[in-house]
Design a protein around this motif. Structure first.
Motif, PDB file in Angstrom:
ATOM      1  N   ASP A 213       0.801  -1.229   0.000  1.00 13.78           N
ATOM      2  CA  ASP A 213       0.000   0.000   0.000  1.00 13.78           C
ATOM      3  C   ASP A 213       0.830   1.273   0.000  1.00 13.78           C
ATOM      4  N   ASP A 214       2.138   1.160  -0.067  1.00 16.26           N
ATOM      5  CA  ASP A 214       2.967   2.368  -0.134  1.00 16.26           C
ATOM      6  C   ASP A 214       2.772   3.064  -1.473  1.00 16.26           C
ATOM      7  N   ARG A 215       3.299   4.281  -1.532  1.00 10.63           N
ATOM      8  CA  ARG A 215       3.118   5.103  -2.733  1.00 10.63           C
ATOM      9  C   ARG A 215       3.777   4.459  -3.952  1.00 10.63           C
ATOM     10  N   GLY A 216       3.060   4.474  -5.072  1.00 15.86           N
ATOM     11  CA  GLY A 216       3.624   3.991  -6.327  1.00 15.86           C
ATOM     12  C   GLY A 216       3.536   2.488  -6.457  1.00 15.86           C
ATOM     13  N   SER A 217       3.854   2.030  -7.641  1.00 15.57           N
ATOM     14  CA  SER A 217       3.812   0.603  -7.936  1.00 15.57           C
ATOM     15  C   SER A 217       5.046  -0.093  -7.393  1.00 15.57           C
ATOM     16  N   ARG A 218       4.820  -1.114  -6.573  1.00 10.66           N
ATOM     17  CA  ARG A 218       5.987  -1.825  -6.038  1.00 10.66           C
ATOM     18  C   ARG A 218       6.692  -2.619  -7.127  1.00 10.66           C
ATOM     19  N   TRP A 219       5.916  -3.154  -8.085  1.00  8.52           N
ATOM     20  CA  TRP A 219       6.554  -3.930  -9.148  1.00  8.52           C
ATOM     21  C   TRP A 219       7.353  -3.033 -10.086  1.00  8.52           C
ATOM     22  N   GLY A 220       6.856  -1.839 -10.321  1.00  9.33           N
ATOM     23  CA  GLY A 220       7.630  -0.904 -11.136  1.00  9.33           C
ATOM     24  C   GLY A 220       8.922  -0.494 -10.455  1.00  9.33           C
ATOM     25  N   ALA A 221       8.838  -0.227  -9.139  1.00  9.42           N
ATOM     26  CA  ALA A 221      10.044   0.146  -8.396  1.00  9.42           C
ATOM     27  C   ALA A 221      11.052  -0.998  -8.379  1.00  9.42           C
ATOM     28  N   LEU A 222      10.559  -2.220  -8.171  1.00  6.88           N
ATOM     29  CA  LEU A 222      11.461  -3.376  -8.139  1.00  6.88           C
ATOM     30  C   LEU A 222      12.088  -3.626  -9.503  1.00  6.88           C
ATOM     31  N   ALA A 223      11.308  -3.424 -10.560  1.00  7.38           N
ATOM     32  CA  ALA A 223      11.837  -3.630 -11.909  1.00  7.38           C
ATOM     33  C   ALA A 223      12.965  -2.646 -12.208  1.00  7.38           C
ATOM     34  N   MET A 224      12.820  -1.394 -11.723  1.00  7.34           N
ATOM     35  CA  MET A 224      13.866  -0.403 -11.970  1.00  7.34           C
ATOM     36  C   MET A 224      15.101  -0.656 -11.105  1.00  7.34           C
ATOM     37  N   ALA A 225      14.905  -1.207  -9.908  1.00  6.75           N
ATOM     38  CA  ALA A 225      16.053  -1.474  -9.030  1.00  6.75           C
ATOM     39  C   ALA A 225      16.815  -2.726  -9.440  1.00  6.75           C
ATOM     40  N   ALA A 226      16.182  -3.579 -10.255  1.00  7.30           N
ATOM     41  CA  ALA A 226      16.824  -4.849 -10.617  1.00  7.30           C
ATOM     42  C   ALA A 226      18.133  -4.675 -11.393  1.00  7.30           C
ATOM     43  N   PRO A 227      18.198  -3.773 -12.414  1.00 10.72           N
ATOM     44  CA  PRO A 227      19.471  -3.672 -13.155  1.00 10.72           C
ATOM     45  C   PRO A 227      20.678  -3.302 -12.292  1.00 10.72           C
ATOM     46  N   PRO A 228      20.594  -2.272 -11.407  1.00 11.03           N
ATOM     47  CA  PRO A 228      21.770  -2.004 -10.563  1.00 11.03           C
ATOM     48  C   PRO A 228      22.137  -3.185  -9.672  1.00 11.03           C
ATOM     49  N   ALA A 229      21.096  -3.862  -9.117  1.00  8.92           N
ATOM     50  CA  ALA A 229      21.389  -5.007  -8.257  1.00  8.92           C
ATOM     51  C   ALA A 229      22.072  -6.124  -9.044  1.00  8.92           C
ATOM     52  N   LEU A 230      21.585  -6.411 -10.247  1.00  8.59           N
ATOM     53  CA  LEU A 230      22.202  -7.451 -11.076  1.00  8.59           C
ATOM     54  C   LEU A 230      23.610  -7.063 -11.501  1.00  8.59           C
ATOM     55  N   LEU A 231      23.810  -5.784 -11.757  1.00  8.56           N
ATOM     56  CA  LEU A 231      25.135  -5.302 -12.130  1.00  8.56           C
ATOM     57  C   LEU A 231      26.136  -5.554 -11.000  1.00  8.56           C
ATOM     58  N   ILE A 232      25.754  -5.186  -9.778  1.00  3.44           N
ATOM     59  CA  ILE A 232      26.650  -5.400  -8.635  1.00  3.44           C
ATOM     60  C   ILE A 232      26.866  -6.888  -8.403  1.00  3.44           C
ATOM     61  N   LEU A 233      25.792  -7.673  -8.504  1.00  6.14           N
ATOM     62  CA  LEU A 233      25.904  -9.113  -8.285  1.00  6.14           C
ATOM     63  C   LEU A 233      26.825  -9.757  -9.319  1.00  6.14           C
ATOM     64  N   ALA A 234      26.697  -9.371 -10.583  1.00  2.00           N
ATOM     65  CA  ALA A 234      27.554  -9.933 -11.629  1.00  2.00           C
ATOM     66  C   ALA A 234      29.017  -9.609 -11.373  1.00  2.00           C
ATOM     67  N   CYS A 235      29.287  -8.364 -10.994  1.00  2.00           N
ATOM     68  CA  CYS A 235      30.677  -7.990 -10.718  1.00  2.00           C
ATOM     69  C   CYS A 235      31.200  -8.705  -9.478  1.00  2.00           C
ATOM     70  N   LEU A 236      30.339  -8.848  -8.459  1.00  2.00           N
ATOM     71  CA  LEU A 236      30.747  -9.567  -7.251  1.00  2.00           C
ATOM     72  C   LEU A 236      31.115 -11.011  -7.579  1.00  2.00           C
ATOM     73  N   ILE A 237      30.346 -11.640  -8.446  1.00  2.00           N
ATOM     74  CA  ILE A 237      30.670 -13.008  -8.850  1.00  2.00           C
ATOM     75  C   ILE A 237      32.010 -13.055  -9.575  1.00  2.00           C
ATOM     76  N   LEU A 238      32.267 -12.066 -10.419  1.00  2.00           N
ATOM     77  CA  LEU A 238      33.510 -12.061 -11.201  1.00  2.00           C
ATOM     78  C   LEU A 238      34.733 -11.668 -10.385  1.00  2.00           C
ATOM     79  N   THR A 239      34.537 -11.179  -9.164  1.00  2.00           N
ATOM     80  CA  THR A 239      35.712 -10.962  -8.300  1.00  2.00           C
ATOM     81  C   THR A 239      36.293 -12.288  -7.822  1.00  2.00           C
ATOM     82  N   LYS A 240      35.479 -13.354  -7.907  1.00  2.00           N
ATOM     83  CA  LYS A 240      35.887 -14.692  -7.453  1.00  2.00           C
ATOM     84  C   LYS A 240      36.259 -14.708  -5.980  1.00  2.00           C
ATOM     85  N   SER A 241      35.672 -13.778  -5.224  1.00  2.00           N
ATOM     86  CA  SER A 241      35.955 -13.685  -3.792  1.00  2.00           C
ATOM     87  C   SER A 241      35.009 -14.605  -3.037  1.00  2.00           C
ATOM     88  N   ARG A 242      35.520 -15.757  -2.643  1.00  2.00           N
ATOM     89  CA  ARG A 242      34.680 -16.732  -1.950  1.00  2.00           C
ATOM     90  C   ARG A 242      34.199 -16.202  -0.596  1.00  2.00           C
TER      91      ARG A 242
END
Length: 750
Positions: A213-242
């Motif tokens: 019930d918060d302001r705005g569409s939660r799915w729209g907000a999540l869809a826009m936040a997904a690319p930065p999160a995936l970008l960081i996750l992809a780079c974190l994986i490629l650091t090979k830091s276990r």
């Protein structure tokens, strides 16, 4: 004025991640001093409102006291550093981190401002990740191709001597590995910076799902936040830091546990299944593009074995010089540490023969602080992290996560001015980092960082504005970083430390329903005057200790420019080096550069023995490796031996025995000193064996040859082994030397 100080602070924190953060010990570890000076100016601006209005507003928690004590103890431990210049410069880095923490705690006046600073951290992580992916996909392949075409050119540009173990190590890193490290020197450091902001985004995404019930569409907000999160996750994986991956897993467990009352169990399980699919997809893409390999997993046991070797050596540093005398214990490294930036030289005395690296920190944040500043600093670190996590992950009421209040809270106010100010760090880095955008590949890097930061901030704004950031997300982020630093180390690296302590400070601010987040006010100017007096003393000390270093470095840079001229102006360059030596007696670079200048001038004049300039070179090299500079730097003694050996090779045939023998003895003395400072280095013992034999110290030569061959057998690392020709030569000569020692050779030295 408060807003000005807060905006400048945000820009400084963003800028610090955009140029190399790891301290360059060979250059005095002074690359961050200008940033620190500007930070102190911001601190002064932050104090002015209290002096003007007579109202001192602040936040306070036990964590704050522990951070202050930790910072003070590390700063005090600088006096223990044998290499005092490095110790004091890195001590200022710690003081700066503590200052940022206190400013983050007290400058934001609302949850919205603290949230905007968290958004800036997340956007910065996304920007650094974007450059990391560009580096892996474009820059590294280009550099690898250039090295294969012309290895000599690349080695010369990097200052690496061909045919040395340094070349093997460089080739192993360049050709044999392809992990992302972005603006950091090491992939583990990059991972330590990325994992915390990534957890913040994931935590806020969970919060958004739980509040329809918060302001705005939660799915729209999540869809826009997904690319930065995936970008960081992809780079974190490629650091090979276990260790960072484990930290992320721990954080996800914390997020799931804290959100168990906000989301149905089935939805939580589905979210984690979706996350596993995303990670598997990114890992598959990494394997398909040959950026990941199964060795990342299969070599985990080997990596852990390396860590255990590092920790055993670190424990040797912590307990070295132990005494049964209670009086002596108080001066022991167990209690007081070895000083910032001085761990590496002490570690070599305790390094196991089979260990792989000459590390500069123990790869564990607790051992690092203990070895640097003693057991009391360790206790302060444990208190700071323990109390911070207790507050952030405790059971206190958090309005943002209380199910009964989950739909009734107002969304956080928008503080666009602060996000804009943080983005100005992209511009500030050019001046604070001394970056020449038209040098090599720095302009593309700068543009990628800037545009990626702006795009990430715009994409994250909807999810940040829609729901309040849950306090437990900060706790999970801090836990992730702590887990990573427990096996990777790096709490002494400014940008990594900034990420950790900023997350702690902003999380405590968000706990507005508890004492840590509540603003308090004291009427009167006395607290501000007291803080101003302390700040003035700190700044005065900073100026007094740093300006000589800056002036010395300026003269060294001037000398290097004069040498680079065609033709070089050796006389003016020597004058600049002499000034540098006078300005900062703790800066070994001045004496070392002066010695190499003398050698170049002697060579340019024909390298004749009658040109007595060559006689000034060994004393200059000895001064570079003598107190109050770097007597424990084995590399300086090794360079002293190598340079003297080069003098003998150029002019030895024309020298009298009276001139030659002292030079040969100097080579033996310098090499022996280096080998005692680094006793598990097989190459040093081999060089000592051969140089000892040259002056008929055959018993010593045989003993050192045996030690070199023993260490060569023990180490499994190719870059630590003897060259095949050296190994065979020692095997042949050691018998001859032993026989000569029995039949008339000089006796062994004491």
């Amino acid at each position: 004025m408060r807003r000005l100080a807060l905006g400048l602070l945000a820009a400084l924190v963003v800028a610090r991640a955009f140029w190399p953060s790891e301290p360059d010990l060979k250059a005095g570890a002074g690359t961050g001093l200008v940033w620190i000076a500007v930070l102190f100016l911001v601190g002064g601006i932050a104090l002015l409102p209290s002096l003007i209005t007579g109202r001192f507003t602040f936040r306070w928690a036990p964590t704050d006291a522990a951070v202050i004590v930790l910072t003070a103890l590390v700063a005090i431990s600088a006096r223990r550093g044998v290499d005092w210049r490095i110790a004091i410069n890195l001590a200022w880095e710690w003081v700066a981190i503590g200052t940022v923490y206190l400013l983050f705690r007290n400058l934001p006046r609302s949850r919205a401002e603290s949230s905007a600073l968290a958004l800036a951290l997340a956007a910065t992580a996304a920007a650094v990740s974007a450059y990391g992916l560009f580096q892996v996909g474009v820059e590294l392949p280009e550099l690898q191709a250039a090295y294969r075409r012309n290895p000599a050119l690349i080695l010369a540009r990097m200052g690496i001597e061909p045919g040395t173990p340094s070349q093997q190590a460089f080739e192993h890193r360049l050709i044999g590995s392809n992990e992302a490290y972005a603006t950091f020197a090491l992939a583990n450091s990059l991972a330590g910076f990325l994992v915390g902001p990534l957890v913040l985004i994931l935590g806020l995404s969970l919060q958004t799902l739980a509040r329809p019930d918060d302001r705005g569409s939660r799915w729209g907000a999540l869809a826009m936040a997904a690319p930065p999160a995936l970008l960081i996750l992809a780079c974190l994986i490629l650091t090979k830091s276990r260790s960072a991956w484990v930290g992320l897993l721990v954080a996800l467990v914390i997020l799931a546990w804290q959100a168990r009352h906000l989301l149905p169990r089935r939805r939580l399980v589905g979210l984690f299944a979706l996350g596993a699919v995303v990670v598997a997809g990114l890992a598959t893409a990494g394997v398909a593009t040959k950026r990941l390999d199964l060795q990342v997993l299969t070599q985990s046991g080997m990596s852990m074995r390396y860590r255990l070797e590092y920790w055993r050596g670190a424990w040797g540093v912590i307990t070295e010089g132990a005494s049964s005398s209670a009086k002596a214990l108080w001066t022991d490294t167990f209690w007081a540490g070895v000083g910032p930036g001085n761990f590496g030289s002490h570690y070599l005395l305790h390094k196991l023969p089979q260990s792989s690296e000459e590390i500069q920190d123990p790869h564990n944040l607790f051992l690092e602080v203990w070895a640097t500043s003693g057991v009391w600093a360790l206790l302060a670190l444990a208190a700071a992290l323990g109390s911070g996590l207790w507050i952030l992950l405790g059971r206190g009421v958090d309005a943002s996560t209380d199910p009964e209040r989950a739909t009734g809270d107002d969304p956080p106010a928008w503080t666009g001015w602060l996000v804009f100010a943080a983005g100005m760090g992209w511009v500030a880095v050019v001046f604070l980092g001394g970056i020449n955008l038209f040098q090599e590949d720095l302009l593309p890097r700068w543009l990628i960082l800037g545009f990626a930061w702006l795009l990430a901030a715009l994409l994250l704004v909807p999810v940040w504005r829609r729901s309040p950031m849950p306090v437990y997300a900060f706790g999970a982020a801090v836990a992730a970083v702590v887990v990573n630093l427990s096996a990777a180390g790096g709490i002494g690296i400014p940008t990594v430390a900034l990420a950790l302590w900023s997350l702690v400070a902003l999380g405590l601010n968000h706990h507005e329903d508890g004492p840590s987040g509540r603003l308090r006010t004291i009427e009167g100017r006395l607290p501000a005057f007291a803080l101003g007096a302390v700040g003035a003393a700190v700044v005065g000390t900073f100026v007094g200790l740093t300006v000589p270093f800056w002036r010395s470095e300026a003269q060294i840079a001037r000398a290097e420019d004069l040498i680079a001229h065609r033709p070089p102006d050796f006389d003016k360059a020597e004058h600049a080096y002499l000034l540098a030596e006078q300005l900062d007696p703790y800066n070994a670079r001045a004496w070392l550069g002066h010695a190499f200048l003398k050698y170049m001038a002697w060579q340019s004049r024909g390298a004749r023995p009658e040109d007595l300039r060559w006689k000034t070179i060994p004393p200059l090299l000895l001064k570079a490796a003598s107190p109050p500079r770097s007597p424990d730097a084995w590399t300086l003694h090794s360079e002293r031996a190598a340079m003297t050996q080069s003098l003998i090779a150029r002019a030895g045939s024309q020298l009298s025995p009276r001139e030659l023998i002292p030079l040969q003895a100097s080579v033996v003395e310098a090499t022996r000193t280096a080998s005692r400072l680094y006793p598990t280095n097989a190459s040093l013992h081999a060089r000592l064996a051969e140089s000892s034999a040259e002056i008929a110290m055959y018993q010593d030569a045989a003993k050192e040859a045996d030690e070199a061959l023993r260490l060569d057998r023990l180490t499994p690392h190719p870059d630590k082994k003897l060259a095949e020709a050296v190994r065979e030569r020692l095997r042949e000569k050691r018998i001859e030397w032993a026989e000569k020692a029995k039949h008339g050779g000089l006796p062994a030295t004491p």
